[in-house]
Design an enzyme around this catalytic site. Structure first.
Site, short mmCIF file in Angstrom:
data_model
loop_
_atom_site.label_atom_id
_atom_site.label_comp_id
_atom_site.label_asym_id
_atom_site.label_seq_id
_atom_site.Cartn_x
_atom_site.Cartn_y
_atom_site.Cartn_z
N ILE A 58 -58.87 69.00 39.83
CA ILE A 58 -59.34 69.56 41.21
C ILE A 58 -58.09 70.68 41.62
CG2 ILE A 58 -61.03 68.16 41.89
CD1 ILE A 58 -59.01 67.26 44.06
N ASP A 59 -56.74 69.97 41.01
CA ASP A 59 -55.61 70.65 41.59
C ASP A 59 -55.55 72.14 41.46
OD1 ASP A 59 -55.18 68.22 42.53
OD2 ASP A 59 -53.36 67.86 41.49
N GLY B 125 -57.71 61.98 37.74
CA GLY B 125 -58.54 61.81 38.85
C GLY B 125 -59.82 62.49 38.48
N TYR C 286 -58.29 69.98 71.04
CA TYR C 286 -57.61 69.77 69.99
C TYR C 286 -57.18 70.58 68.99
CZ TYR C 286 -60.17 65.23 70.99
OH TYR C 286 -60.76 64.24 71.54
N MET D 241 -55.88 67.71 49.10
CA MET D 241 -55.26 67.46 48.24
C MET D 241 -54.60 68.50 47.26
SD MET D 241 -57.30 64.47 46.05
CE MET D 241 -57.02 62.64 46.44
N GLY D 242 -53.87 68.19 46.06
CA GLY D 242 -53.22 68.99 45.52
C GLY D 242 -51.73 68.58 45.30
P1 FBP Z 1 -55.65 64.77 38.32
O1 FBP Z 1 -54.23 65.36 38.28
O2 FBP Z 1 -55.57 63.41 37.56
O3 FBP Z 1 -56.70 65.70 38.09
O4 FBP Z 1 -55.74 64.15 39.87
C1 FBP Z 1 -55.49 65.02 40.87
C2 FBP Z 1 -55.54 64.35 42.16
O5 FBP Z 1 -56.83 64.27 42.75
C3 FBP Z 1 -54.56 64.77 43.09
O6 FBP Z 1 -55.10 66.05 44.04
C4 FBP Z 1 -54.05 63.88 43.92
O7 FBP Z 1 -52.61 63.80 44.36
C5 FBP Z 1 -54.00 62.57 43.00
O8 FBP Z 1 -55.20 62.80 42.10
C6 FBP Z 1 -54.60 61.06 43.56
O9 FBP Z 1 -54.44 60.28 42.85
P2 FBP Z 1 -54.97 58.74 42.86
O10 FBP Z 1 -56.80 59.12 42.52
O11 FBP Z 1 -54.65 57.95 41.97
O12 FBP Z 1 -55.15 58.59 44.42
#
Ligand code: FBP
Length: 693
Positions: free
Chosen positions: A227-228, A106, A272, A279-280
């Protein structure tokens, strides 16, 4: 406007304001491209040299030692500057190199600056050196798809987000055939070195590639990115080598800005609950940083949930002389109860709104779901291996997949050999909603990872929350607290005595700023019955209008807005922290190459400190994902403030306003908060924030 008043389209398009709007070059872009990240002191020297650093000790797996014999004994290296080295050193340093670079996995903000740092350092040492980018990830190496990285290309991407320059992909060099093709590519391009910018898997792969290419004298250097934030490298004694991968800060700041805006909106329009999945893939580092950045009302941290034991249930079972196995480990149902508790408590003080942060990978930490994921991963992998096909091609529709699982359960029932999927699994699985079944059965990515980003985790949880809130509403425990002064004013306006009606309507009239309607009053009908019982009205009389109004105000509506923060933050232009970090990583990569190292990973130490103390390059070989440590200072701080940030008490919420990522100017924080707090455990002292040069 009449036609004759309109400016002609030709003139309109020639107008400088229109030209400005239509151009993709704006002031932010100009400033970003112009920014020159400061160099760590060591990189301002004419040359750099690497020194073994014996402070760090690793315990090395026997199998890894066997598979990586030529690189496993690499030591951690520290970089030192050198002004006038020997001639032989100068020659090696200034030799003409051909260096390949690839992004893998990613995107993470800052990747372009790794290229820029490498490019600048390499060209400074020898302007003839070539940098070649592999296109679309490791497939580019396997298939020899490349692009020449030139000065103008680098300049156009300096300090910009994404991996747009050479793109990325999730392919892996994980078979002998792919390894052979990759070797062929590297040899045919005459590479001296290959730089792999990727996550834990890609860096581990890089070590194997380094071993393979050693015979061709091609060096391989890894650069940790994601980014995780789950690449945190420590040695065997826990000494930190790499405290944070690049991209984390930017993504967290981008998510935090958006979520903080929701805190502002939700506390303005007060109707609301915003449910924010961030993400992560597995670890909750991003959610934790967002909690610190925003003080959202509730933030789930997966790693915290996985430690959960329901002591109350255990005691209850003990009293009954039984054992409740479900009390060990978090269930979705229990988690939904925890969320409901927060919602109900806020409602009781008139706050029927708020913001909840849910980490993308939270399901990984819910015992019952974890077991499903593990079992299904095994079933799919075994199927593919046994049949040499793809489970998802053979069973495209959900119903086909479910039928296959049913068959497995039947085999197990009929006493066939041990089956991983039994009748109970099948029954439990059939109880969950279709969309969630589909999510759990979906195709794994090329690394075999379960794709959490594709599952509507927040929907699964919030559906359970809604169901339970309805139950609480019906049994009279979910109510909106009515401010006493408002209640008094409403009744007095119509000539009714609030002190007469108060004890009849509310369960806490005498002792609370916010009054809660009695549990037995859950509808206009039950309100009327209560008033009749107390002799306030007769059967034929209507409920007094102000009393009815107060009752209606106490009935909660639970309305949610669902958000997913992931790809947007991942594509953000990097913070100054990430710009500086990655540029220096690029410089570092060149130092490792120039010194002839291979099987090394570039890292910068002391990131939690002021920039002037950022330190040199280090190495590590095989990486593991690191989760949030529930004993870390950052988690303990979030836990300590949980109650304050939930703000289930009269008065304002405790939201923090991190604001947008500001590239120029003084107000941008210069490092992630978790990084700073976690360093308190290690060192007991943190450098004060200083304006970044
Ligand atoms: P990386 O581990 O390759 O850095 O990617 C992290 C991430 O952004 C996660 O946070 C997320 O779950 C995943 O990629 C999403 O994957 P995709 O880009 O295949 O939808």
């Amino acid at each position: 406007m009449k036609d004759k008043d309109l400016i002609s389209i030709e003139d309109l398009l020639k107008n400088p304001e229109v030209e400005k709007a239509a151009s993709n070059i704006n002031q932010e872009l100009i400033e970003r491209r112009k920014y020159i990240p400061p160099k760590c002191d060591v990189f301002t020297s004419s040359y750099t040299v690497l020194k073994d650093n014996d402070e760090f000790k690793f315990s090395i797996d026997r199998e890894v030692r066997k598979q990586l014999p030529d690189i496993i004994n690499n030591k951690v290296q520290s970089i030192v500057g050198l002004e006038s080295p020997e001639e032989s050193f100068k020659q090696r340093y200034g030799k003409k190199y051909t260096i390949g670079i690839v992004f893998s996995g990613g995107p993470a903000p800052g990747g372009h600056n790794v290229i820029a740092g490498l490019y600048d350092a390499a060209k400074k040492a020898n302007s003839e050196t070539r940098i070649i980018g592999f296109i679309l990830g490791q497939d580019g190496i396997i298939e020899n798809e490349t692009i020449e990285i030139t000065g103008p290309l680098v300049d156009s991407y300096r300090n910009l987000g994404g991996f747009t320059m050479i793109k990325t992909g999730r392919a892996k060099i994980d078979t002998k055939e792919k390894m052979a093709l990759s070797r062929e590519t590297c040899k045919s391009l005459g590479l001296d070195a290959l730089v792999i910018v990727g996550g834990d898997d890609s860096n581990t792969n890089a070590a194997f590639l380094a071993q393979e290419l050693i015979q061709d004298r091609i060096q391989v250097i890894g650069v940790p990115k994601t980014i995780d934030g789950d690449i945190q490298v420590r040695d065997a004694q826990g000494k930190v080598l790499c405290s944070m991968s690049f991209g984390f800060h930017t993504a967290a700041r981008a998510f935090a800005n958006a979520i903080s805006n929701l805190c502002t909106d939700s506390s303005s329009d007060v109707k609301y609950w915003h449910i924010c999945k961030v993400m992560g893939r597995v670890a909750s580092h991003l959610a934790l940083e967002v909690a610190l950045q925003t003080h959202a009302n509730m933030t789930l941290v997966g790693e915290d949930l996985s430690d959960y034991i329901d002591h109350e249930r255990i005691q209850k079972a003990e009293k009954q002389g039984t054992v409740d196995y479900h009390a060990y480990g978090m269930t979705l149902r229990h988690l939904s109860r925890v969320i409901c508790d927060g919602i109900v408590r806020r409602a009781a003080v008139g706050k029927n709104f708020g913001v909840i942060v849910i980490p993308e990978g939270v399901l990984e930490f819910i015992n019952e779901i974890q077991i499903f994921i593990l079992k299904l991963n095994t079933i799919i992998a075994e199927y593919n291996q046994t049949h040499d096909t793809n489970f998802h091609d053979d069973f495209p529709a959900l119903e086909d997949k479910l039928e296959y699982l049913r068959r497995l359960a039947r085999f197990e029932r009929e006493g066939a050999s041990f089956s991983i999927w039994n009748t109970r699994d099948d029954e439990l699985f059939n109880d969950i909603p279709d969309f969630f079944q589909e999510g759990l059965l979906m195709e794994r990515d090329s690394h075999g990872n379960f794709q959490f980003s594709q599952v509507k985790t927040e929907k699964v949880l919030m559906d359970l929350v809604k169901d339970y809130l309805n139950i609480l509403k019906e049994n009279g425990t979910y109510k909106i607290g009515i401010e006493k002064s408002y209640y008094r004013k409403t009744l007095e306006k119509k000539g009714l005595d609030p002190d007469y009606f108060g004890p009849i309507l509310f369960k806490n009239y005498d002792n609370s700023e916010f009054c809660l309607i009695k549990a037995s009053i859950i509808s206009a009908k039950t309100l009327k019955q209560e008033l009749e019982k107390e002799g306030v009205i007769s059967k034929d009389e209507k409920i007094p209008a102000p009393v009815e109004k107060i009752f209606q105000k106490s009935v909660p509506k639970f309305i949610t807005q669902i958000h997913f923060y992931g790809y947007d933050g991942r594509g953000n232009d990097p913070t100054r922290f990430d710009c500086n970090y990655t540029y220096n990583l690029g410089l570092k990569v060149f130092s490792l190459i120039a010194k002839g190292y291979t099987g090394q990973m570039a890292a910068i130490m002391n990131l939690e400190k002021d920039f002037s103390k950022w330190e040199k390059g280090k190495l590590a070989l095989v990486l593991e994902k690191s989760l949030v440590d529930v004993n870390s200072a950052s988690f303990r701080v979030v836990k300590a403030f949980r109650e304050k940030w939930l703000a289930a008490a009269p008065g304002e919420d405790s939201y923090r306003r991190p604001g947008p990522i500001r590239f120029a100017g003084k107000s941008e924080e210069d490092r992630p908060i978790t990084l700073v707090l976690n360093a308190l455990d290690n060192a007991g002292e943190v450098e004060p924030e200083r304006e970044t040069p």
